[in-house]
Design a protein around this motif. Structure first.
Motif, short mmCIF file in Angstrom:
data_model
loop_
_atom_site.label_atom_id
_atom_site.label_comp_id
_atom_site.label_asym_id
_atom_site.label_seq_id
_atom_site.Cartn_x
_atom_site.Cartn_y
_atom_site.Cartn_z
N PRO A 102 13.73 -27.79 27.78
CA PRO A 102 12.93 -29.13 27.72
C PRO A 102 11.82 -28.96 26.85
O PRO A 102 11.31 -30.20 26.34
CB PRO A 102 12.72 -29.37 29.18
CG PRO A 102 13.65 -28.30 29.83
CD PRO A 102 13.97 -27.29 29.14
N ALA A 103 11.27 -27.92 26.60
CA ALA A 103 10.01 -27.79 25.65
C ALA A 103 10.35 -28.37 24.23
O ALA A 103 9.33 -28.85 23.67
CB ALA A 103 9.24 -26.61 25.74
N ILE A 104 11.60 -28.35 23.84
CA ILE A 104 11.93 -28.96 22.62
C ILE A 104 11.46 -30.44 22.42
O ILE A 104 11.01 -30.97 21.46
CB ILE A 104 13.30 -28.76 22.36
CG1 ILE A 104 13.75 -27.11 22.18
CG2 ILE A 104 13.93 -29.49 21.05
CD1 ILE A 104 15.05 -26.86 22.18
N GLY A 105 11.77 -31.23 23.69
CA GLY A 105 11.36 -32.54 23.62
C GLY A 105 9.90 -32.85 23.49
O GLY A 105 9.50 -33.77 22.62
N ALA A 106 9.28 -32.03 24.38
CA ALA A 106 7.79 -32.14 24.13
C ALA A 106 7.22 -31.84 22.82
O ALA A 106 6.42 -32.53 22.19
CB ALA A 106 7.13 -31.14 25.26
N ALA A 107 7.77 -30.75 22.22
CA ALA A 107 7.47 -30.39 20.83
C ALA A 107 7.77 -31.55 19.86
O ALA A 107 7.04 -32.02 18.90
CB ALA A 107 8.15 -29.07 20.25
N ALA A 108 8.90 -32.36 19.84
CA ALA A 108 9.46 -33.32 19.10
C ALA A 108 8.39 -34.30 19.16
O ALA A 108 8.10 -35.04 18.33
CB ALA A 108 10.75 -33.59 19.45
N SER B 289 10.70 -24.46 18.70
CA SER B 289 10.21 -25.58 17.98
C SER B 289 10.92 -25.66 16.60
O SER B 289 10.92 -27.06 16.20
CB SER B 289 8.92 -25.41 17.77
OG SER B 289 8.63 -24.34 16.82
N LEU B 290 11.60 -24.80 16.24
CA LEU B 290 12.40 -24.94 15.07
C LEU B 290 13.59 -25.84 15.05
O LEU B 290 13.80 -26.81 14.28
CB LEU B 290 13.04 -23.61 14.39
CG LEU B 290 12.21 -22.51 14.02
CD1 LEU B 290 12.98 -21.38 13.76
CD2 LEU B 290 11.63 -22.96 12.70
N TYR C 271 9.24 -28.72 5.23
CA TYR C 271 8.83 -28.49 6.60
C TYR C 271 9.89 -27.63 7.34
O TYR C 271 9.22 -26.68 8.07
CB TYR C 271 9.36 -30.15 7.28
CG TYR C 271 7.83 -30.49 7.38
CD1 TYR C 271 6.49 -30.30 7.57
CD2 TYR C 271 8.09 -32.29 7.41
CE1 TYR C 271 5.55 -30.87 7.44
CE2 TYR C 271 6.81 -33.14 7.38
CZ TYR C 271 5.24 -32.47 7.48
OH TYR C 271 4.46 -33.18 7.78
N LEU C 272 10.96 -27.69 6.90
CA LEU C 272 11.97 -26.59 7.55
C LEU C 272 11.67 -25.14 7.26
O LEU C 272 11.48 -24.32 8.14
CB LEU C 272 13.37 -26.85 7.51
CG LEU C 272 13.97 -28.18 8.13
CD1 LEU C 272 15.32 -28.49 7.68
CD2 LEU C 272 13.87 -27.81 9.47
N LEU C 273 11.29 -24.92 5.89
CA LEU C 273 11.04 -23.78 5.44
C LEU C 273 9.67 -23.34 5.72
O LEU C 273 9.60 -21.88 6.32
CB LEU C 273 10.93 -23.63 3.86
CG LEU C 273 12.47 -23.82 3.38
CD1 LEU C 273 12.14 -23.99 1.95
CD2 LEU C 273 13.37 -22.46 3.69
N LEU C 274 8.64 -24.16 5.80
CA LEU C 274 7.55 -23.66 6.44
C LEU C 274 7.40 -23.20 7.84
O LEU C 274 6.85 -22.35 8.22
CB LEU C 274 6.43 -24.90 6.10
CG LEU C 274 4.89 -24.62 6.43
CD1 LEU C 274 4.38 -23.47 5.72
CD2 LEU C 274 3.98 -25.94 6.16
N ALA C 275 8.03 -24.26 8.77
CA ALA C 275 8.04 -23.84 10.09
C ALA C 275 8.74 -22.74 10.41
O ALA C 275 8.26 -21.65 11.14
CB ALA C 275 8.77 -24.97 10.78
N LEU C 276 9.81 -22.18 9.48
CA LEU C 276 10.49 -21.10 9.82
C LEU C 276 9.68 -19.72 9.34
O LEU C 276 9.75 -18.85 10.04
CB LEU C 276 11.87 -21.05 8.82
CG LEU C 276 12.71 -19.84 8.85
CD1 LEU C 276 13.29 -19.48 10.33
CD2 LEU C 276 13.88 -19.86 7.86
N ALA C 277 8.88 -19.80 8.16
CA ALA C 277 8.11 -18.84 7.69
C ALA C 277 7.06 -18.82 8.79
O ALA C 277 6.39 -17.41 9.13
CB ALA C 277 7.27 -19.34 6.36
#
Length: 452
Positions: free
Chosen positions: A196-202, A53-54, A244-250
């Motif tokens: 393909p789950a990346i597309g669903a997450a996006a 999801s990152l 957003y990027l730092l929070l998702a990574l954390a």
């Protein structure tokens, strides 16, 4: 009517200046876009795609930059409360503008109701009370957001600036304090549900980046829109993207498998770094985020409703208070009522916030497509704004294709809009015919009176 057109009348009063500064505009952007995306989406995206999801977060950050910059370029050239609806009108005509306006106008109540419920779940996790606490918190947040806007932007601007500073501080604090608990082992397996789950997450993360269009409705409220909108946009893109990027990574590296199991990922993250006593602080942060997002969206939607009414896409009585510096209280009342009805419907049925998220996402993607297409047509070729518009149009079309059944709602709104315009046109034609007959009858009476 835009500020520019009002100020063009020779001998007339000087154009009325808005009150928002670049710093306040940045705060509106940051709180509108961060909003409940920080509260709920990291866990939901991890549930769909795992650590992969990152990649979805990164794609959405990259997409949001040209989208925000193209909207900012349009706002600087055409400051008007109608926002994307105005741009659609200039590019494609009144019917398209009405459809876009209705899509956004009706997306705001469902989005705010869902955001309030997300926040309510954080408060319930901190103080207990379950569904009752969640519902009461949501109702209070909606009421506060509407009341704040009723006082006008003199109050909203400074409040947003304060909220933005507080929420950014809390997010940074949570990430820094939880950093010692991070482990790269939690990044494996990276794509447990397949690529393909990346597309669903996006497609799900569209909710997180909703907000870039909201500020366009307030373009006429900036003191110097041609300058301040661009500054606010650049600052907000950098701040929002990094957070957003730092929070998702954390969330992924600190919480690991637990990242997708709870409904309050920010609370879990803060508790890892500060202990369980941090949960009330997380609830406080959620309240700030939701209140800031609700403030920005309610203000934008209220201005949009007034603009739509001026152009005949909504009843004319909603047009009052739509000039820069005024408060469109009638439109604000409609937005507040629709939000209350949306919230009441899901609370009574127990459906939760998810259906509201789906409805909002579908409408916003449709608005983004129309806005990006309008930017491609309206912005001068060869400019940075036009290049950004081309890139954003390609990106949002891809998101449109990934949205699937969520597009049924904007299609229904489109049909309702066109039906309203047709009925309004028929009524106008009937009134005109009646007026013509009355005028002819009056002339005939005059002729007979003269003959006698």
């Amino acid at each position: 009517m835009s500020r520019a057109s009002r100020g063009s009348h020779p001998g007339g009063p000087p154009p009325r200046r808005g009150r928002l500064t670049a710093a306040q505009g940045t705060a509106l952007y940051v709180t509108a876009v961060l909003g409940t995306g920080v509260i709920a989406l990291p866990a939901l995206a991890a549930r769909v795609a795992g650590p992969a999801s990152l990649v979805a977060w990164l794609l959405l950050v990259l997409m949001s930059a040209p989208l925000a910059l193209s909207f900012a370029a349009l706002g600087a050239r055409h400051p008007d409360a109608g926002g994307v609806s105005t741009y659609a009108r200039l590019a494609f005509g009144d019917r398209c503008a009405a459809v876009v306006g209705w899509c956004f106008y009706l997306a705001v109540p469902t989005g705010i109701a869902a955001a309030a419920l997300f926040c309510g779940s954080y408060v319930a996790a901190a103080v207990g009370g379950g569904r009752l606490t969640t519902s009461v918190t949501a109702v209070v947040l909606v009421a506060v957001g509407a009341s704040t806007n009723a006082f006008g932007l003199r109050l909203v601007g400074p409040v947003q600036l304060l909220l933005a500073a507080l929420l950014v501080t809390l997010l940074i604090l949570a990430m820094v304090l939880s950093l010692p608990h991070a482990s790269t082992d939690n990044l494996q397996p990276f794509a447990p549900h397949g690529w393909p789950a990346i597309g669903a997450a996006a497609a799900m993360l569209i909710w997180s980046f909703a907000g870039w269009e909201a500020i366009t409705h307030l373009a006429g409220e900036f003191r110097h829109p041609e300058r301040d909108i661009q500054r606010a946009t650049w600052a907000a893109v950098v701040v929002v993207g990094l957070l957003y990027l730092l929070l998702a990574l954390a969330v992924i590296t600190v919480l690991g498998p637990d990242a997708h199991r709870g409904d309050a990922p920010l609370a879990e993250l803060m508790s890892r770094g500060m202990g369980d006593h941090a949960r009330p602080l997380a609830a406080f942060a959620a309240v700030l985020l939701t209140l800031g997002s609700a403030n920005a969206y309610i203000a934008g939607a209220a201005g949009l409703g007034s603009a739509l009414a001026r152009h005949g896409a909504l009843p004319s009585w909603l047009a009052r208070g739509g000039r820069a510096g005024e408060v469109p209280r009638r439109s604000l009342a409609v937005v507040s009522l629709l939000t209350a009805l949306s919230l009441g419907a899901v609370v009574v049925t127990g459906a939760g916030a998810e259906p509201l998220v789906h409805l909002t996402n579908g409408s916003l993607v449709a608005v983004y497509v129309a806005g990006s297409a309008a930017a491609v047509r309206l912005l001068p070729r060869g400019t940075h704004g036009h290049r950004a518009a081309v890139v954003s149009l390609v990106a949002v079309v891809l998101l449109l294709l990934a949205s699937g059944p969520y597009l049924l709602w904007p299609l229904a709104v489109t049909a309702a809009t066109l039906l309203y315009l047709r009925l309004r046109g028929n009524r106008s034609s009937i009134v005109e015919r009646e007026s013509d007959r009355a005028a002819k009858g009056s002339r005939a009476e005059d002729i007979r009176a003269k003959d006698s």
